[in-house]
Design an enzyme around this catalytic site. Structure first.
Site, PDB file in Angstrom:
ATOM      1  N   HIS A   1      -8.125   0.066 -10.183  1.00 41.68           N
ATOM      2  CA  HIS A   1      -7.155  -0.116 -11.260  1.00 41.68           C
ATOM      3  C   HIS A   1      -6.686   1.234 -11.800  1.00 41.68           C
ATOM      4  O   HIS A   1      -5.499   1.399 -12.143  1.00 41.68           O
ATOM      5  CB  HIS A   1      -7.780  -0.932 -12.387  1.00 41.68           C
ATOM      6  CG  HIS A   1      -6.952  -0.950 -13.632  1.00 41.68           C
ATOM      7  ND1 HIS A   1      -5.752  -1.620 -13.720  1.00 41.68           N
ATOM      8  CD2 HIS A   1      -7.129  -0.341 -14.827  1.00 41.68           C
ATOM      9  CE1 HIS A   1      -5.237  -1.434 -14.919  1.00 41.68           C
ATOM     10  NE2 HIS A   1      -6.038  -0.669 -15.608  1.00 41.68           N
TER      11      HIS A   1
ATOM     12  N   GLU B   1      -6.429  -4.766  11.082  1.00 37.15           N
ATOM     13  CA  GLU B   1      -7.480  -4.257  10.198  1.00 37.15           C
ATOM     14  C   GLU B   1      -8.625  -3.644  10.989  1.00 37.15           C
ATOM     15  O   GLU B   1      -9.487  -2.967  10.427  1.00 37.15           O
ATOM     16  CB  GLU B   1      -8.043  -5.394   9.343  1.00 37.15           C
ATOM     17  CG  GLU B   1      -7.018  -6.118   8.515  1.00 37.15           C
ATOM     18  CD  GLU B   1      -7.563  -7.416   7.962  1.00 37.15           C
ATOM     19  OE1 GLU B   1      -7.930  -7.434   6.773  1.00 37.15           O
ATOM     20  OE2 GLU B   1      -7.632  -8.410   8.708  1.00 37.15           O
TER      21      GLU B   1
ATOM     22  N   ASP C   1      -8.948  -2.350   4.710  1.00 38.37           N
ATOM     23  CA  ASP C   1     -10.018  -2.649   5.663  1.00 38.37           C
ATOM     24  C   ASP C   1      -9.968  -1.729   6.870  1.00 38.37           C
ATOM     25  O   ASP C   1     -11.006  -1.312   7.387  1.00 38.37           O
ATOM     26  CB  ASP C   1      -9.934  -4.110   6.122  1.00 38.37           C
ATOM     27  CG  ASP C   1     -10.752  -5.038   5.233  1.00 38.37           C
ATOM     28  OD1 ASP C   1     -11.688  -4.551   4.583  1.00 38.37           O
ATOM     29  OD2 ASP C   1     -10.456  -6.244   5.191  1.00 38.37           O
TER      30      ASP C   1
ATOM     31  N   CYS D   1       0.257  -3.832   4.118  1.00 37.00           N
ATOM     32  CA  CYS D   1      -0.015  -4.631   2.917  1.00 37.00           C
ATOM     33  C   CYS D   1      -1.262  -4.153   2.172  1.00 37.00           C
ATOM     34  O   CYS D   1      -1.756  -4.840   1.300  1.00 37.00           O
ATOM     35  CB  CYS D   1      -0.152  -6.115   3.261  1.00 37.00           C
ATOM     36  SG  CYS D   1      -1.452  -6.504   4.451  1.00 37.00           S
TER      37      CYS D   1
END
Length: 545
Positions: free
Chosen positions: A185, A406, A430, A477
């Site tokens: 965050h 990934e 990942d 993504c």
């Protein structure tokens, strides 16, 4: 001054006095047992309501992402499941109310960590709510950010979204945390505020008599001082103008789309003018379910997310679960190394019926909307796996099938995989942890998970080259897509769409519009040739100046 290093997650250099965020409250004791457990349990709900009320009041004074963050945290505080679990711990085990809240919240946080992906990062939010309720029950001031008296550098072990949602950007010079990583965050917030930030700074909180600091977000360094440091404000470039169409300055299209995992996320993406959805995480429909959700239940849940994107692309990721993200109805059992075990599409090989029912629900949700829906599978390693999935997607009646890249093996076989599917999407979070054998939730390894790592960029380039050769879309993504500086590099590497949290959409769209595609190709080449992440950033800045 002494110098510490971490991971730079937001560019710029700033300095000034330090304001430190207090650590979490100490763990509440198990004793003494309440004399009246029923009365003790009855204290929990009013305390949670009081916490939620204050958060809702704060939400009423702000707009946009800050409002959404505060409202989400308030909703967590009054989650009936959390309150009920805490009340049962009081009445069933005679725990004091603060201890019961502590244990109940920790159970929810552990479940989120086990779920992995973006949900693991929500565990910090639950801990924040836990501490606020415990403080209310104990009659003490909750931990959090103190009042700013002057522009300062904010340092903390980690930062909770509710703590920082309504920060005054004119008073925050930079953010520095001892924990966290490139997808935390703190990183997202700092980029939104346009201020420097460095995370995963080991030893930060052990520095004695820390008075001032110099923060360099480009180099990932923090110089600490026991004496006053002059205030230096980082130059803020601002978001810039964006017309809502993802493209380079000379018109080469690069879609700017959003990652969503709920109807609320979808609404935020629409408000941010996202051009669609690059990653629809469907796990929200399964979490906490002892039994597999019925097809109609799934269809309704998916439709709520898909419906707002009429005429726009929506890429739905099928269930990403397994031993590392356990769901009771799958009966996966325990594995010695679950992150490398049966997860993602591998679950469907043993339980194809679960995949078939999910695809049927997606078909129904698609029929009820006007969105352009595609489906992709997580954790694909080989061409055979990609082809197996594509066959089932097409048999279900869905027109476009893709897979996530990934696993390093999939990146190395990108051309062959793209020959079997319609598109790929690179999950940089990942992919980085598998390339560097570094758990992305481990703060001590955060530097290895820096999306600017040249080795990671070289793998992305290989996938981008395959996409160009076969004229098929290649998306990203992971949180790498939300970095405005890195966005142009990814475009230069052959990425045709960038998917991110809604709050990052305008800045990334504006950054892409600043330069022609050829300039981004040059910047990408410079990043690929760099020996370290910090040198890669420097090389790209030089190429774009």
């Amino acid at each position: 001054m002494s110098r510490l290093t971490g991971v730079g997650v937001s560019s710029g250099r700033a300095s000034g006095p330090v304001v430190r965020v207090a650590d979490s409250l100490p763990e509440p004791p198990v004793t003494p047992a309440p004399a009246d457990p029923t009365a003790e349990a009855a204290r929990i709900r009013p305390a949670a309501d009081a916490v939620a009320d204050r958060l809702f009041q704060r939400a009423g004074r702000v707009e946009g992402d800050a409002k959404a963050v505060l409202e989400t945290t308030a909703a967590m505080a009054i989650d009936p499941a959390l309150i009920s679990q805490a009340e049962q711990l009081v009445t069933g085990r005679s725990l004091p109310a603060p201890r019961a809240v502590h244990e109940a919240a920790n159970g929810f946080a552990d479940a989120l960590r086990e779920a992995g992906d973006y949900l693991a990062e929500r565990a910090r939010d639950v801990q924040d709510v836990r501490d606020r309720i415990i403080a209310e029950l104990s009659g003490v001031t909750p931990p959090g950010i103190p009042e700013f008296e002057r522009p300062s550098v904010l340092i903390a072990r980690d930062l909770a979204p509710a703590d920082t949602a309504d920060l005054d950007p004119d008073l925050v010079l930079a953010l520095v945390t001892e924990e966290g990583g490139p997808t935390s965050h703190t990183a997202i917030l700092a980029r939104a505020l346009g201020i420097p930030a460095v995370v995963a700074v080991r030893g930060l909180l052990a520095v004695p008599d820390l008075v001032g600091a110099v923060v360099d977000g480009d180099r990932g360094s923090v110089e600490t001082s026991g004496q006053a440091v002059a205030v230096q404000v980082a130059e803020r470039a601002g978001v810039g103008e964006w017309n809502g169409v993802g493209a380079t300055a000379d018109g080469v299209p690069v879609k700017v789309v959003a990652n969503v995992g709920s109807a609320a996320d979808a609404r935020a993406a629409v408000a941010a003018d996202a051009q669609g959805v690059g990653l629809f995480r469907t796990e929200f429909c399964y979490l906490g379910a002892d039994d597999e959700p019925a097809i109609e239940t799934q269809r309704t849940a998916y439709h709520e997310v898909i419906a707002p994107f009429a005429g726009k692309p929506v890429i739905v990721r099928t269930l990403d679960a397994g031993a590392d993200k356990p769901l009771p109805f799958l009966g996966m059992g325990v594995e010695p190394n679950p992150a490398l075990g049966v997860r993602g599409l591998r679950v469907a090989f043993d339980r194809p019926d679960v995949l078939e029912r999910q695809l049927e629900a997606i078909v129904g949700a698609t029929a009820d909307s006007a969105a352009e829906v595609s489906v992709m599978a997580p954790m694909v390693a080989t061409v055979d796996e990609a082809a197996w999935f594509a066959d089932r997607v097409r048999a279900a009646g869905l027109p476009r099938a893709g897979v996530m890249i990934e696993v390093p093996a999939a990146a190395l076989s990108a051309a062959e995989i793209l020959d079997a599917v319609d598109f790929v999407s690179i999950g940089t979070n990942d992919l980085a942890q598998y390339v560097f054998a570094a758990d992305r939730m481990a703060g001590a390894l955060a530097q290895l998970n820096d999306p600017w790592q040249p080795a990671l960029l070289r793998l992305i380039a290989k996938v981008g080259d395959a996409g160009r050769e076969l004229d098929k879309p290649v998306g990203v993504c992971g949180e790498a897509a939300s970095d405005p500086l890195l966005a142009g590099v990814l475009a230069g590497l052959g990425v045709t769409s960038l998917s991110m949290a809604a709050g990052a959409v305008p800045a990334v769209g504006a950054a892409l519009a600043k330069h022609p595609f050829a300039t981004f190709r040059q910047a990408a080449d410079a990043a690929l040739s760099a020996p370290t992440p910090s040198r890669a950033r420097e090389a790209v800045r030089a190429a774009l100046d």
